[in-house]
Write an enzyme that holds these catalytic residues in place. Structure first.
Site, PDB file in Angstrom:
ATOM      1  N   GLU A  61       0.856  -1.176   0.033  1.00  0.00           N
ATOM      2  CA  GLU A  61       0.056   0.291   0.047  1.00  0.00           C
ATOM      3  C   GLU A  61       0.802   1.360   0.031  1.00  0.00           C
ATOM      4  OE1 GLU A  61      -4.024  -1.604   2.304  1.00  0.00           O
ATOM      5  OE2 GLU A  61      -2.507  -0.476   3.286  1.00  0.00           O
ATOM      6  N   CYS A 114      -0.179   4.079   7.483  1.00  0.00           N
ATOM      7  CA  CYS A 114       1.253   4.341   7.246  1.00  0.00           C
ATOM      8  C   CYS A 114       1.955   3.675   8.444  1.00  0.00           C
ATOM      9  CB  CYS A 114       1.256   5.760   7.075  1.00  0.00           C
ATOM     10  SG  CYS A 114       2.614   6.583   6.086  1.00  0.00           S
TER      11      CYS A 114
HETATM   12  N1  SAH Z   1      10.024   0.575   9.492  1.00  0.00           N
HETATM   13  C1  SAH Z   1      10.314   1.845   9.532  1.00  0.00           C
HETATM   14  C2  SAH Z   1       9.089   2.621   8.591  1.00  0.00           C
HETATM   15  C3  SAH Z   1       7.790   1.952   8.690  1.00  0.00           C
HETATM   16  S1  SAH Z   1       6.918   2.349  10.311  1.00  0.00           S
HETATM   17  C4  SAH Z   1      10.096   2.376  10.883  1.00  0.00           C
HETATM   18  O1  SAH Z   1       9.700   1.518  11.995  1.00  0.00           O
HETATM   19  O2  SAH Z   1      10.305   3.503  11.379  1.00  0.00           O
HETATM   20  C5  SAH Z   1       6.362   3.932  10.041  1.00  0.00           C
HETATM   21  C6  SAH Z   1       6.048   4.460  11.683  1.00  0.00           C
HETATM   22  O3  SAH Z   1       4.804   3.838  11.874  1.00  0.00           O
HETATM   23  C7  SAH Z   1       7.049   4.158  12.567  1.00  0.00           C
HETATM   24  O4  SAH Z   1       7.232   5.157  13.440  1.00  0.00           O
HETATM   25  C8  SAH Z   1       6.256   2.893  13.216  1.00  0.00           C
HETATM   26  O5  SAH Z   1       6.906   2.905  14.453  1.00  0.00           O
HETATM   27  C9  SAH Z   1       4.910   3.497  13.406  1.00  0.00           C
HETATM   28  N2  SAH Z   1       3.955   2.492  13.646  1.00  0.00           N
HETATM   29  C10 SAH Z   1       4.039   1.146  13.608  1.00  0.00           C
HETATM   30  N3  SAH Z   1       2.805   0.627  13.954  1.00  0.00           N
HETATM   31  C11 SAH Z   1       2.181   1.572  14.533  1.00  0.00           C
HETATM   32  C12 SAH Z   1       0.696   1.560  15.214  1.00  0.00           C
HETATM   33  N4  SAH Z   1       0.148   0.393  15.374  1.00  0.00           N
HETATM   34  N5  SAH Z   1       0.375   2.766  15.635  1.00  0.00           N
HETATM   35  C13 SAH Z   1       0.880   3.881  15.460  1.00  0.00           C
HETATM   36  N6  SAH Z   1       2.033   3.991  14.493  1.00  0.00           N
HETATM   37  C14 SAH Z   1       2.540   2.698  14.270  1.00  0.00           C
END
Ligand code: SAH
Ligand code: SF4
Length: 373
Positions: free
Chosen positions: A91, A345
């Site tokens: 996505e 996202c």
């Molecule tokens: N792998 C990378 C980029 C993708 S995740 C990373 O972890 O930074 C993008 C963002 O979404 C990250 O900051 C991650 O911690 C956050 N994220 C993941 N799961 C989430 C959730 N359930 N609620 C809110 N943010 C979330």
């Protein structure tokens, strides 16, 4: 053998060389494909004869298909479900900011409409963060350079994309060479995006952060810190064992010393886990000597993450106040957008079937994009 994407730049470059075709034609081909993603190679005018036969035998203008697009009711976000050649889904999410009236006192934003695209870098992710739906899927595959760039090609037909955030499915620094090549393409003709408007978000792959500044200067770095001390980080992010907090902080100091750029810190607010006053002070002390912007992210319960609860608004505000007032750290709270379309996202889904299983979805970045402007 599967056809390669025309945006798999190094493969294309190599094949052009082998076949004695001038590589100056490559950006012209990209430009045509960007305008006509469903074109046939023979429709592109004025290429050398050898180029047509090479393109027809080895490359596709676009290897992925736009399976569906859902728009949020307020039209601020659109979610693109993209099917890769392998049959896997990723996505990408478009976020439009100029529709956020209020910030511009109800007026059109100067410079016209612009949008940010949140892209995926992998199908699934092997880092296994406990709060993340993508993490619970495990790692399925890396996206090729072409598959990363094609998300932008699809999105360009929906919105005028000006900013990119690598905050979709996957850990971008675990797919390093494809990431670097994709970003380089995005900053060149015909896309011409400014590297200052591209942000990669990482869980903190220390050796890759050390290389990044050299390979992609000017890029924005966002780090998913999520905890100010090693033991809480390990509890919620297993990858923290391999990349301990002290090593990560050393890498960030070095990165900032060399790049002179501020670093974005993402901090997901998990009730009773990392959202107490003590942790706000620990985080403040940890970051005091860096130039950072902290983005507090309300946790979105999605997929297999029911062990966590979202922090109360009051706790988030208090956490923000401590960082701002006691440590003078610029701190924003991430707005949630596009929930009616499961606009996600950071916790994106891998298949239609899994999509049905996931109850709801996430908040989207608004703040990082705003800070670019
Ligand atoms: N792998 C990378 C980029 C993708 S995740 C990373 O972890 O930074 C993008 C963002 O979404 C990250 O900051 C991650 O911690 C956050 N994220 C993941 N799961 C989430 C959730 N359930 N609620 C809110 N943010 C979330
Ligand atoms: Fe991977 Fe990022 Fe999800 Fe962690 S938060 S599992 S690194 S996509």
């Amino acid at each position: 053998m599967a056809y390669r994407s025309i945006f798999d730049a190094s493969v294309v470059q190599k094949e052009f060389e082998i076949n004695g075709i001038n590589s100056q034609f490559i950006p012209l081909i990209w430009k045509y494909v960007l305008q006509n993603p469903n074109c046939k190679w023979d429709e592109i005018p004025s290429l050398p004869a050898a180029a047509y036969s090479l393109l027809n035998s080895k490359f596709l203008p676009i290897t992925s298909t736009l399976h569906s697009v859902s728009h949020s009711t307020d039209d601020v976000t659109s979610k693109l479900l993209i099917k890769l050649q392998s049959g896997a889904f990723v996505e990408a999410v478009i976020m439009r900011y100029d529709t956020r009236l209020g910030k511009y006192a109800g007026k059109q934003r100067p410079g016209g409409p612009r949008a940010t695209l949140c892209v995926s870098s992998q199908v699934g992710c092997k880092m296994g963060c406990k709060f993340c739906a993508t993490g619970s899927m495990g790692f399925k595959s890396n996206l090729s350079t072409g598959e990363i760039v094609e998300q932008l090609v699809h999105a360009f037909h929906i919105s005028n994309i000006r900013n990119i955030v690598f905050m979709g499915m996957g850990e971008p620094l675990n797919n390093y060479s494809a990431l670097v090549e994709a970003v380089r393409i995005m900053t060149k003709s015909p896309f011409q995006l400014s590297p200052k408007r591209i942000t990669i978000s990482t869980v903190g792959i220390v050796h890759a952060i050390n290389k990044l500044q050299h390979d992609l200067p000017q890029l924005n770095l966002a780090v998913s810190l999520h905890a100010p001390v090693q033991d809480i980080r390990c509890q919620i992010m297993p990858a923290a064992r391999a990349f301990p907090l002290n090593k990560l902080m050393d890498a960030l100091h070095l990165y900032q010393k060399n790049s002179l750029q501020k670093i974005f810190i993402e901090y997901i607010m998990l009730d009773g886990v990392n959202d107490e006053e003590l942790q706000a002070h620990q985080l403040g002390k940890l970051l005091e000597t860096l130039e950072v912007v902290v983005n507090l992210i309300p946790f979105n319960p999605v997929g297999n993450t029911s062990q966590f609860r979202t922090s109360s608004e009051e706790k988030v505000k208090n956490f923000q106040r401590i960082l701002r007032e006691k440590y003078n750290i610029r701190t924003t709270v991430r707005k949630e957008m596009g929930q009616d379309i499961n606009g996600a996202c950071g916790q994106l889904v891998v298949s239609e079937q899994q999509k049905k299983m996931l109850a709801s979805s996430s908040g989207l970045v608004t703040d990082i994009e705003d800070l670019h402007l």
